[in-house]
Enzyme design. Structure first.
Site, PDB file in Angstrom:
ATOM      1  N   LYS A 113       0.821  -1.219   0.000  1.00 51.07           N
ATOM      2  CA  LYS A 113       0.000   0.000   0.000  1.00 51.07           C
ATOM      3  C   LYS A 113       0.853   1.266   0.000  1.00 51.07           C
ATOM      4  O   LYS A 113       0.612   2.184  -0.782  1.00 51.07           O
ATOM      5  CB  LYS A 113      -0.912   0.042   1.239  1.00 51.07           C
ATOM      6  N   ASN A 136      -2.662   6.597   5.654  1.00 45.26           N
ATOM      7  CA  ASN A 136      -1.589   6.054   6.489  1.00 45.26           C
ATOM      8  C   ASN A 136      -0.246   6.733   6.237  1.00 45.26           C
ATOM      9  O   ASN A 136       0.687   6.553   7.007  1.00 45.26           O
ATOM     10  CB  ASN A 136      -1.431   4.546   6.230  1.00 45.26           C
ATOM     11  N   HIS A 182      -3.609  -8.826  10.710  1.00 44.27           N
ATOM     12  CA  HIS A 182      -4.448  -8.210  11.753  1.00 44.27           C
ATOM     13  C   HIS A 182      -5.605  -9.119  12.185  1.00 44.27           C
ATOM     14  O   HIS A 182      -6.652  -8.621  12.598  1.00 44.27           O
ATOM     15  CB  HIS A 182      -5.023  -6.875  11.261  1.00 44.27           C
TER      16      HIS A 182
END
Length: 446
Positions: A113, A136, A182
């Site tokens: 990303k 982010n 995650h």
């Protein structure tokens, strides 16, 4: 005057607070921990009331709406109380999207990303586009919307940020890949994580674009279950039906949309490795859809300097190469790193395990790794898994011990790869802190 409560006093939360104040909300920011001094100063200068070290629930539960920072899980007691009261909880990105008509290039995926986001931003900025960088990476989208004007935003979106986005509308949605990550946040259910990622497709119209890796098995299966109105732009290593970006037999990168065709030698791409080929394809497709001149795209793809902590050269000492891949916080990311490594690699693994299955990297470890150095507070899981599969394995509990061990066991021609597979929070403040400490220790070896 409507009341807006912000949970979390970091970049995202403070940006949302400032945007809320700008738009006429009565804003109150609450953080259960300590707010960094620079953000406290910023809030004071804006005249925004805040608290730290705990939550005043009576005040929070009077909110008309709550903006939750992405790091706060939905299971947090404060969030559960808010939801039980029927108060809407949204993300900073959701809030910011209400107040801008800029075009949104939104990028998600388990790996790649940041590289793809920065590369896309690099292409657009070098082409003279009035572009902002957010999510982010970069600064808070909400703060930029409050204080600046951009025609386009390139936004890196994690699954955490996507959880509380509802009406937000991406013009170009990019999904690079989906691999387990995650899972501790998602009740160890992979489908919950997949569902969060696919929220990036919410509200797409036929005028919008969906760019994705055509051969990703998880994306493939999910697209069989759901539909999107957006125009699809799949990419793959080799040409398949409907593929819009691929490499041909002459090792030329081809990128094609209805409006533009780009062709350039793969060898001219500044980023090496298969994973970076995909990142380059996704960025190039986004730029083509935005009508960036193909010469600008070609130049930017060839001169991009890469991302800190992602396969970053950390120096060569006594003929041994050291590679900082601290950003590899999941197994698939480490797979991509190992895929680009030579034999006789010493692999440094470890940290906060998020429910990892190391079988995915085992074939590459057997093929390329001469030793594993475990680096964490508790290395039991790593030691149990890898001891039978590598010639040597070491149990270390600090960056100093890990780097000293690597220097002791390597010889000229070897490669030392820090690609931890795990989050950093057992020994470090962040993966950035881990990567910088690694580079500092390597520099001391010289």
């Amino acid at each position: 005057m409507k009341s807006l409560v912000i949970l979390g006093g970091g970049e995202s939360g403070v940006g949302a607070a400032i945007l809320g104040k700008t738009k006429g909300f009565n804003v109150f920011l609450s953080d259960s921990g300590n707010i960094p001094e620079r953000y406290r100063t910023q809030l004071d200068e804006e005249g925004i009331e805040w608290e730290q070290g705990g939550h005043t629930m009576d005040r929070i539960l009077t909110a008309d709406e709550v903006v939750k920072s992405p790091g706060i899980p939905p299971t947090a007691p404060v969030v559960q109380e808010i939801v039980a009261k029927g108060i809407p909880v949204i993300s900073e990105i959701e809030l910011a999207g209400r107040y801008t008509d800029a075009r949104m290039v939104c990028i998600t995926g388990s790996n790649g990303k940041t590289t793809t986001t920065l590369l896309t931003y690099h292409i657009l900025k070098d082409a003279g586009v009035n572009v902002g960088l957010a999510g982010n990476v970069g600064r808070s989208l909400a703060l930029q919307v409050a204080r600046e004007h951009h025609d386009v935003y390139v936004i890196e979106l994690s699954s955490f940020q996507l959880e509380n986005m509802y009406d937000f509308h991406a013009n170009i949605a990019v999904m690079l890949n989906i691999t387990p990550d995650h899972l501790d946040r998602y009740e160890y259910e992979m489908q919950n994580y997949i569902n969060a990622k696919f929220r990036i497709l919410n509200n797409l119209t036929p005028c919008d674009a969906f760019i994705y890796w055509q051969d990703d098995p998880v994306i493939k299966r999910q697209l069989e279950r759901i539909s999107t109105d957006a125009t699809r732009f799949p990419f793959a290593e080799h040409k398949e039906e409907e593929t819009c970006a691929w490499v041909d037999e002459e090792e030329m990168l081809n990128v094609e949309t209805s409006r533009q065709k780009l062709r350039m030698p793969r060898a001219e791409l500044s980023l090496n490795g298969l994973h970076n080929l995909y990142n380059s394809m996704a960025a190039a497709l986004s730029a083509c859809i935005l009508d960036i001149d193909k010469e600008n795209i070609r130049q930017a793809l060839s001169d991009f300097e890469g991302v800190e902590h992602r396969l970053e050269p950390a120096g060569t000492v006594n003929g041994v190469r050291y590679i900082n891949d601290s950003k590899a916080t999941n197994v698939n990311s480490t797979w991509y790193a190992l895929e680009s490594m030579p034999r006789d690699t010493v692999l440094i693994l470890g940290g906060k395990d998020k429910g990892n299955d190391y079988n995915e990297i085992l074939p590459l470890v057997k093929e390329k790794v001469k030793a594993v150095i475990c680096m964490g507070k508790d290395n039991t899981k790593l030691l149990d898994f890898f001891t039978a599969h590598v010639p040597a394995i070491y149990d270390t509990h600090s960056i100093d011990e890990a780097v000293e061990t690597a220097a002791r066991i390597t010889t000229a021609g070897d490669t030392v790869l820090l690609s931890p597979c795990c989050a950093s929070f057992d020994l470090f403040k962040s993966y950035e802190d881990r990567g910088r400490q690694f580079k500092e220790r390597v520099a001391r070896l010289k």
